[in-house]
Design a protein around this motif. Sequence first.
Motif, PDB file in Angstrom:
ATOM      1  N   UNK A 165       0.936  -8.708  -1.284  1.00 38.71           N
ATOM      2  CA  UNK A 165       0.477  -9.687  -2.275  1.00 38.71           C
ATOM      3  C   UNK A 165      -1.050  -9.628  -2.442  1.00 38.71           C
ATOM      4  N   UNK A 166      -1.747  -9.488  -1.297  1.00 39.73           N
ATOM      5  CA  UNK A 166      -3.208  -9.381  -1.342  1.00 39.73           C
ATOM      6  C   UNK A 166      -3.632  -8.127  -2.097  1.00 39.73           C
ATOM      7  N   UNK A 167      -2.962  -6.999  -1.793  1.00 43.47           N
ATOM      8  CA  UNK A 167      -3.284  -5.727  -2.463  1.00 43.47           C
ATOM      9  C   UNK A 167      -2.949  -5.783  -3.955  1.00 43.47           C
ATOM     10  N   UNK A 168      -1.865  -6.480  -4.268  1.00 40.86           N
ATOM     11  CA  UNK A 168      -1.466  -6.602  -5.669  1.00 40.86           C
ATOM     12  C   UNK A 168      -2.563  -7.298  -6.481  1.00 40.86           C
ATOM     13  N   UNK A 169      -3.117  -8.389  -5.903  1.00 40.44           N
ATOM     14  CA  UNK A 169      -4.206  -9.108  -6.581  1.00 40.44           C
ATOM     15  C   UNK A 169      -5.448  -8.253  -6.733  1.00 40.44           C
ATOM     16  N   UNK A 170      -5.800  -7.493  -5.682  1.00 41.25           N
ATOM     17  CA  UNK A 170      -6.983  -6.621  -5.739  1.00 41.25           C
ATOM     18  C   UNK A 170      -6.782  -5.473  -6.713  1.00 41.25           C
ATOM     19  N   UNK A 171      -5.532  -4.972  -6.780  1.00 42.19           N
ATOM     20  CA  UNK A 171      -5.229  -3.869  -7.704  1.00 42.19           C
ATOM     21  C   UNK A 171      -5.341  -4.328  -9.154  1.00 42.19           C
ATOM     22  N   UNK A 172      -4.874  -5.556  -9.417  1.00 42.65           N
ATOM     23  CA  UNK A 172      -4.960  -6.117 -10.776  1.00 42.65           C
ATOM     24  C   UNK A 172      -6.415  -6.313 -11.220  1.00 42.65           C
ATOM     25  N   UNK A 173      -7.312  -6.509 -10.265  1.00 43.66           N
ATOM     26  CA  UNK A 173      -8.739  -6.697 -10.585  1.00 43.66           C
ATOM     27  C   UNK A 173      -9.511  -5.383 -10.531  1.00 43.66           C
ATOM     28  N   UNK A 174      -8.811  -4.288 -10.234  1.00 44.90           N
ATOM     29  CA  UNK A 174      -9.476  -2.990 -10.191  1.00 44.90           C
ATOM     30  C   UNK A 174     -10.376  -2.811  -8.995  1.00 44.90           C
ATOM     31  N   UNK A 175     -10.031  -3.472  -7.853  1.00 45.98           N
ATOM     32  CA  UNK A 175     -10.882  -3.406  -6.655  1.00 45.98           C
ATOM     33  C   UNK A 175     -10.419  -2.338  -5.668  1.00 45.98           C
ATOM     34  N   UNK A 176      -9.134  -1.914  -5.761  1.00 47.14           N
ATOM     35  CA  UNK A 176      -8.622  -0.892  -4.836  1.00 47.14           C
ATOM     36  C   UNK A 176      -7.783   0.124  -5.609  1.00 47.14           C
ATOM     37  N   UNK A 177      -7.469   1.232  -4.947  1.00 44.65           N
ATOM     38  CA  UNK A 177      -6.568   2.247  -5.492  1.00 44.65           C
ATOM     39  C   UNK A 177      -5.163   2.015  -4.932  1.00 44.65           C
ATOM     40  N   UNK A 178      -4.102   2.468  -5.638  1.00 44.12           N
ATOM     41  CA  UNK A 178      -2.723   2.212  -5.174  1.00 44.12           C
ATOM     42  C   UNK A 178      -2.423   2.746  -3.780  1.00 44.12           C
ATOM     43  N   UNK A 179      -3.131   3.809  -3.362  1.00 42.08           N
ATOM     44  CA  UNK A 179      -2.895   4.408  -2.041  1.00 42.08           C
ATOM     45  C   UNK A 179      -3.087   3.418  -0.897  1.00 42.08           C
ATOM     46  N   UNK A 180      -3.861   2.368  -1.134  1.00 34.88           N
ATOM     47  CA  UNK A 180      -4.211   1.440  -0.045  1.00 34.88           C
ATOM     48  C   UNK A 180      -3.075   0.490   0.322  1.00 34.88           C
ATOM     49  N   UNK A 181      -2.029   0.426  -0.514  1.00 33.31           N
ATOM     50  CA  UNK A 181      -0.989  -0.584  -0.297  1.00 33.31           C
ATOM     51  C   UNK A 181      -0.154  -0.286   0.944  1.00 33.31           C
ATOM     52  N   UNK A 182       0.273   0.953   1.118  1.00 31.87           N
ATOM     53  CA  UNK A 182       1.174   1.295   2.229  1.00 31.87           C
ATOM     54  C   UNK A 182       0.392   1.857   3.416  1.00 31.87           C
ATOM     55  N   UNK A 183      -0.294   0.966   4.148  1.00 30.69           N
ATOM     56  CA  UNK A 183      -1.065   1.433   5.308  1.00 30.69           C
ATOM     57  C   UNK A 183      -0.474   0.941   6.630  1.00 30.69           C
ATOM     58  N   UNK A 184       0.551   0.056   6.562  1.00 27.16           N
ATOM     59  CA  UNK A 184       1.131  -0.484   7.794  1.00 27.16           C
ATOM     60  C   UNK A 184       2.531   0.081   8.035  1.00 27.16           C
ATOM     61  N   UNK A 185       2.905   0.186   9.307  1.00 24.48           N
ATOM     62  CA  UNK A 185       4.268   0.551   9.672  1.00 24.48           C
ATOM     63  C   UNK A 185       5.182  -0.645   9.487  1.00 24.48           C
ATOM     64  N   UNK A 186       6.460  -0.371   9.138  1.00 26.69           N
ATOM     65  CA  UNK A 186       7.440  -1.461   9.137  1.00 26.69           C
ATOM     66  C   UNK A 186       8.306  -1.341  10.400  1.00 26.69           C
ATOM     67  N   UNK A 187       9.250  -2.268  10.550  1.00 27.71           N
ATOM     68  CA  UNK A 187      10.028  -2.296  11.797  1.00 27.71           C
ATOM     69  C   UNK A 187      10.919  -1.065  11.938  1.00 27.71           C
ATOM     70  N   UNK A 188      11.374  -0.499  10.814  1.00 23.87           N
ATOM     71  CA  UNK A 188      12.222   0.691  10.871  1.00 23.87           C
ATOM     72  C   UNK A 188      11.475   1.851  11.527  1.00 23.87           C
ATOM     73  N   UNK A 189      10.168   2.005  11.168  1.00 24.06           N
ATOM     74  CA  UNK A 189       9.354   3.059  11.791  1.00 24.06           C
ATOM     75  C   UNK A 189       9.276   2.852  13.303  1.00 24.06           C
ATOM     76  N   UNK A 190       9.050   1.598  13.700  1.00 22.20           N
ATOM     77  CA  UNK A 190       8.871   1.296  15.119  1.00 22.20           C
ATOM     78  C   UNK A 190      10.164   1.512  15.891  1.00 22.20           C
ATOM     79  N   UNK A 191      11.298   1.032  15.342  1.00 19.74           N
ATOM     80  CA  UNK A 191      12.572   1.182  16.053  1.00 19.74           C
ATOM     81  C   UNK A 191      12.932   2.653  16.208  1.00 19.74           C
ATOM     82  N   UNK A 192      12.555   3.489  15.228  1.00 19.20           N
ATOM     83  CA  UNK A 192      12.794   4.937  15.334  1.00 19.20           C
ATOM     84  C   UNK A 192      12.026   5.547  16.496  1.00 19.20           C
ATOM     85  N   UNK A 193      10.769   5.114  16.664  1.00 22.81           N
ATOM     86  CA  UNK A 193       9.946   5.605  17.774  1.00 22.81           C
ATOM     87  C   UNK A 193      10.449   5.078  19.116  1.00 22.81           C
TER      88      UNK A 193
END
Length: 818
Positions: A165-193
């Motif tokens: 949600x934070x990235x969505x607001x910054x993207x709408x204002x032209x403050x970040x690039x789309x690449x910045x949205x997916x920087x965190x792991x989710x639980x599926x990544x962790x359970x796989x490890x």
Amino acid sequence: MVEGKGQFAIRGGILDIFSVDRENPLRIEMFDDEIDSIRLFDTLSQRSIDKLEKVKVLPAKEIIYSNDKRKGIVERIKEDLDKYIKKLKNKKNSDFAKQIKANIERDIDRFEASPYFPGVDRYIPYILSEPGHVLDYMEDNLIVFLDEAIRINHRMDNLLLEHHELCKGLLEKGRILPENIDIYYDYEDISGRLEKKHNVHMSTVISGEYGRFYKAEKFENYNILSKQMGSYHGFMDILVNDVVEWKRNNNRVVILAGTRARGEKLRDELISNNIEAVYIDEKNIELLPGKVIITRGSLNKGFEYPSIGLVVVSDREVFGIDRKTRKATKKKTKGVKISLFTDLNPGDYVVHQTNGIGQYIGIEKLLVDNIKRDYLKIRYQGGDFLYIPTSHLDTIQKYIGAEGKAPKLSKLGGSDWIKTKKRVKESLKELAEQLIKLYAQRRAVKGFAFSKDTVWQKQFEDLFPYEETEDQLKSIEEIKADMESSKPMDRLLCGDVGYGKTEVALRALFKAIMDGKQIAFLVPTTVLAQQHYNNFKERLKDFPVAVEMISRFRTRSEQNKILRDLKKGHIDVLIGTHRLLQKDIQFNNLGLLIVDEEQRFGVMHKERLKNIRPNVDVLTLTATPIPRTLHMSLIGVRDISVIEEPPEDRYPVQTYVMEYNDEIIKDAIIRELARGGQVFYLYNRVRTIDIKGSQIQELVPDARIGIAHGQMEERRLEDVMLAFINREFDVLVCTTIIESGLDMPNVNTIIVEDADKMGLAQLYQLRGRVGRSSRLAYAYITYKKDKVLTEIAEKRLQTIKEFTEFGSGFKIAMRDLE
């Protein structure tokens, strides 16, 4: 000076670093370009604790990268920016393309100027060549414990949602690039490890939802029967009954009492109830069935394991309070306090013992007798310079005089300074004679000499849920000595916000009650009176003490009853606002007046109660003493006690003085709410405060907004403040009604609008409403965009920005005194 973790300071050839992994800072002394010594030192006394041969300093930033990678980072950002702009233009969105291009190119310029700048975390995907995870650093045969895996998953989902949600607001204002949205792991990544590790899942209950977490082909389920301990809230009879039952069932019982004094007291209590119990300090002891062992220590919660016959009771259950410990403090030497006023910056005026007033230029390295050393360079009249070795700092001190008016520089080798010192000596002699007369007059008035501490006094002090700091203990001793003297006490207790002044006052108050005296506790606001009333009732609940409050939160009939009870002596402690000063207030046997936040009262207010009882003891509490009070204390007309030791894990408030900006304010509120905190939004105009509340709601639609000001109906104001304390609101839009003494540890961001219209001590008090927990707190001190500030307002804002470290209340009062 370094005072908190992550700080560093350079003074000539001395480098001080407070590494984030250490309890004490490091002092590295250089000889030319070589390290001469590495020592650990104490922040309070500045004395060395230990010498080290080598040291590893951990970075205080989460994002670390080398300078040679900057070029590649910038190229990757430019490449993605070009692709995104091309995509936007294809969608005929050229205006937005221009906006984002300007924003990102501005950040690219920042990258080229410096590797780190505010907002660099928006480019994490470009800085890190490949993502990393904490599990990558662990061996495959490691055992990993997961406490409530379902909750971990839900919490991670919520954090990812907030981030998107934070990235969505910054993207709408032209403050970040789309690449910045997916920087965190989710639980599926962790359970796989986690599949490669040995996992132990701990859960209070097993639900069907757990099936998707257990991906191992084979797992075993263990059911361990355990019970959580209930709280006794100091009721010994209930604890005694439970201990008897545990002994009958042959359980091994361990009771943690917090301190030795409490442990011995608890042992005696159990023995008096025919229960065999021993107090032991040793940790390596054998626990025998049917035995009760009391020892020092603390736990958040006690527990019982019936299958193995083990019961552990924590001090929290026994006494009904959270006992939080602070690290042991070192003894401080006399004279350290004055060092708070001697911080030097180039351009400051200084006074040398022999040569008089000069201007500090900076530190220079000079070669004298083939030895290169650091010298302070001081400029005098006629362009002459004096060089003082850094080891002789004690020969100079900072000049204190009228603000904005430069003093006349002394002439090196001249006679003017000698004549000035002679005149000062004569003035001091005259002042001393006046003081002797004044003290003679004060000693002629006989006050009430309070008795020595009682057994109840010790019990009351033992119930304090913290380890007292050295400064608190010293202040308590000084106040008690004053009270036990026949001379009326007139003492100023100065300590920064949240440093424990109220507890010191409570002990003085309890001492007065033990001799049958009444106490008047004067506070500046109704909200603060209510908070003190609630705290005092809780703190004094185990003793036969009658506490009452008189303010506009009380109805007329309630006030009349309080007045009657006060006159009859049925009330021990009366907390009140200016209402306490009215003529219909009549004490039966007033013995102590305590004034909280004294800078909020006029001279006439405080002197009124003294005049009613000229021999009454007076204790004044303040964080930023007003210049008149501070001056009286410094010349000895009033005694002064100082608490300048901060609580453990307390950080200085990060202060930003700036023009008002909607985007920054929105970002500040969202960041605070994302970490589960709350926000004070200070808007000091009652007429339009509802409109401001609506504007904040539009700015942050998901936030729950509350409004509070002094012109609200009393009960409504009380309801709003209590709702905010109970976290029913996220943001409280309010006037300066929050300025005095309110203690809300969950509020760690404050935004002040039109700060240029407020006084220095007022701004300092407002900033002190946040940062009262172990979280890093933020203060945004704002003024209208493009407004031309007056010289006085500019100096006030500069001072509040300058003095952000611990114990700044004294410095701000000194600046006011100038």
